[in-house]
Design an enzyme around this catalytic site. Structure first.
Site, short mmCIF file in Angstrom:
data_model
loop_
_atom_site.label_atom_id
_atom_site.label_comp_id
_atom_site.label_asym_id
_atom_site.label_seq_id
_atom_site.Cartn_x
_atom_site.Cartn_y
_atom_site.Cartn_z
N HIS A 37 -1.27 0.75 -12.05
CA HIS A 37 -2.17 1.09 -10.95
C HIS A 37 -3.45 0.29 -11.11
CE1 HIS A 37 -4.59 3.43 -8.13
NE2 HIS A 37 -3.45 3.87 -7.64
N ASP A 39 3.82 7.03 -6.98
CA ASP A 39 5.04 6.65 -6.25
C ASP A 39 6.31 6.71 -7.08
OD1 ASP A 39 4.00 6.17 -3.74
OD2 ASP A 39 3.18 4.24 -4.38
N HIS A 80 0.84 -1.20 0.00
CA HIS A 80 0.00 0.00 0.00
C HIS A 80 0.88 1.25 0.00
CE1 HIS A 80 -3.25 2.63 0.56
NE2 HIS A 80 -3.65 2.32 1.78
#
Ligand code: ACO
Length: 420
Positions: free
Chosen positions: A305, A361, A266
């Site tokens: 994603h 990220d 996560h």
């Protein structure tokens, strides 16, 4: 067009008509479908990948179109024009504050930045090498012992107070956790500094009489905080809502969210991106690395994603923030590798076919590293702004009359009828 679904149970030949509302069927409507000696039909959905568990008016995502909106405002506009505290107000209250509301909100957050000395003592009692995220989780759960009235979530004034407290205290708790991991004395909050400036000071102030952060770094942090503030029903938000469904206060509920975010699947992907860039080491190795990814040997971390199958809108904004930060700190060779990697992957059929684009990220870890933070702090940096999102969802959860204590069903696979 009839807004219903007709289901024929081929076990019995019987047909059932169930209503479709908001493009969903109510799972409880399936219970009427049954055969003798069996309970009614239910759904099996590990990870709740195709199940709506709540109604929410906080965050809208269209993954195919690459759209992210908080309370109807596009993330791009919020990141460009707002401060994190304005966005936190928007998430909590539903509308952006007018100047008077903003001033009152900022003042009430600022005055609540201090934590009880025993919270500091709690941090001090963890091991010298404690992971700052674990320390933060314990400290936030521990806040319940100072504010037991937080459980009065049926009282709007009490809810409002706990929300301000938590948003105010998260940076202080995060900074204490960080300083503890380095064996450094803690720095108390300073009311004359903004939310993010004060946080940077609590992290990095040493012997200088007054810590002054570069305004470009402050702005980059504001942008990162805005981008991470909410992302609808992700794993940690689901954890917060699940714990809240048992009638819990926000401190207990949000410590569960921190626990979920701690997980490498996560909150920890940006750390994995840095490790990957370290391993690649030089631009000349990118080609063989990409070949390895395409051969299935490993993943290109920071790409892909579950929801965004176009482009993660946050990635584009973070990339710009990255340039601003490196203007101050000097270019890190890893940024050049990352940019080259992105350029190659975006042109490569393997990634195009699979709709793999950079996610939030891909660049965030580079920024945190440039700020001087170790990888263990990356999830902590995520948890601070996500607190306003978790709280907005907690607020929805506790007043939603359709909500019940979370209690999924199971498909029992064990033995039965044994006796000693
Ligand atoms: N690198 C290479 N190939 C990939 C990647 C990647 N990063 N991500 C997915 N693929 C491939 C898969 O191998 C699969 O290929 P196949 O069809 O040949 O089998 C295809 O793309 C589809 O992938 P799925 O795993 O089905 O996609 P899913 O939506 O389940 O996974 C996830 C999404 C977990 C984010 C994945 O893309 C991934 O692991 N990315 C790297 C980790 C990462 O960056 N995570 C951060 C996400 S953002 C966040 O959580 C804040």
């Amino acid at each position: 067009m009839s807004e219903t679904l007709t289901i024929t149970d081929n076990r019995t030949g019987q047909s059932y008509e169930v209503p479709i509302t908001d493009n969903t069927i109510n799972a409880v409507d399936l219970r009427q479908i049954s055969v003798p000696d069996q309970p009614g039909l239910s759904t099996y959905d590990p990870g709740l990948v195709n199940t709506s568990a709540c109604r929410s008016a906080v965050t809208y995502i269209d993954g195919d179109a690459g759209i992210l909106e908080y309370r109807g405002y596009p993330i791009e506009q919020l990141a460009e024009q707002c401060t994190y505290l304005e966005v936190a107000y928007l998430l909590i209250h539903g509308d952006l504050p007018n100047p008077e509301q903003l001033a009152a909100w900022e003042a009430s957050i600022t005055q609540r930045r201090f934590v009880h000395e025993n919270v500091k003592a709690l941090t001090e009692k963890t091991r010298h090498d404690a992971h700052p995220m674990a320390t933060m989780m314990a400290s936030v759960a521990g806040l319940h012992t100072f504010y037991p009235a937080g459980r009065r979530y049926d009282d709007p004034a009490s809810r409002d107070l706990q929300v301000r407290r938590l948003i105010a205290k998260m940076p202080t708790i995060a900074a204490y956790s960080y300083r503890h991991s380095l064996g450094l004395p803690y720095v108390y909050p300073l009311d004359t500094l903004s939310y993010t400036e004060n946080f940077l000071a609590m992290l990095f102030k040493m012997g200088e009489p007054r810590y002054k952060a570069d305004p470009r770094l402050v702005r980059a942090l504001e942008v990162l905080f805005i981008l991470h503030a909410d992302h609808e029903q992700n794993c940690s938000t689901t954890a917060v809502r699940t714990v809240a469904s048992a009638g819990n206060d926000p401190y207990t509920s949000i410590s569960a969210g921190i626990g979920a975010l701690f997980g490498p699947l996560h909150g920890g992907a940006n750390e994995a991106v840095l490790r990957m860039l370290d391993r690649i080491g030089d631009q000349s190795n990118i080609g063989s690395f990409i070949d390895g990814v395409k051969a299935g040997n490993e993943k290109l971390m920071g790409f892909g994603h579950r929801v965004y199958k176009n482009y993660d809108p946050r990635a584009r904004i973070i990339k710009d923030a990255c340039h601003d930060v490196f203007e101050v700190t000097g270019v890190n060779p890893k940024l050049e590798i990352a940019q080259e990697l992105e350029a190659i992957a975006l042109e490569d059929e393997y990634f195009k076919e699979r709709k793999l684009y950079p996610n939030v990220d891909f660049y965030s870890g580079l920024i945190y590293e440039a700020l001087g933070l170790p990888p263990e702090m990356f999830t902590v940096m995520f948890a601070i702004p996500r607190t306003s999102g978790w709280l907005s969802q907690w607020l929805e959860q506790v007043v939603d009359s359709e909500q019940k204590i979370a209690r999924p069903k199971q498909i029992y696979t064990g033995k039965r009828g044994r006796s000693l």
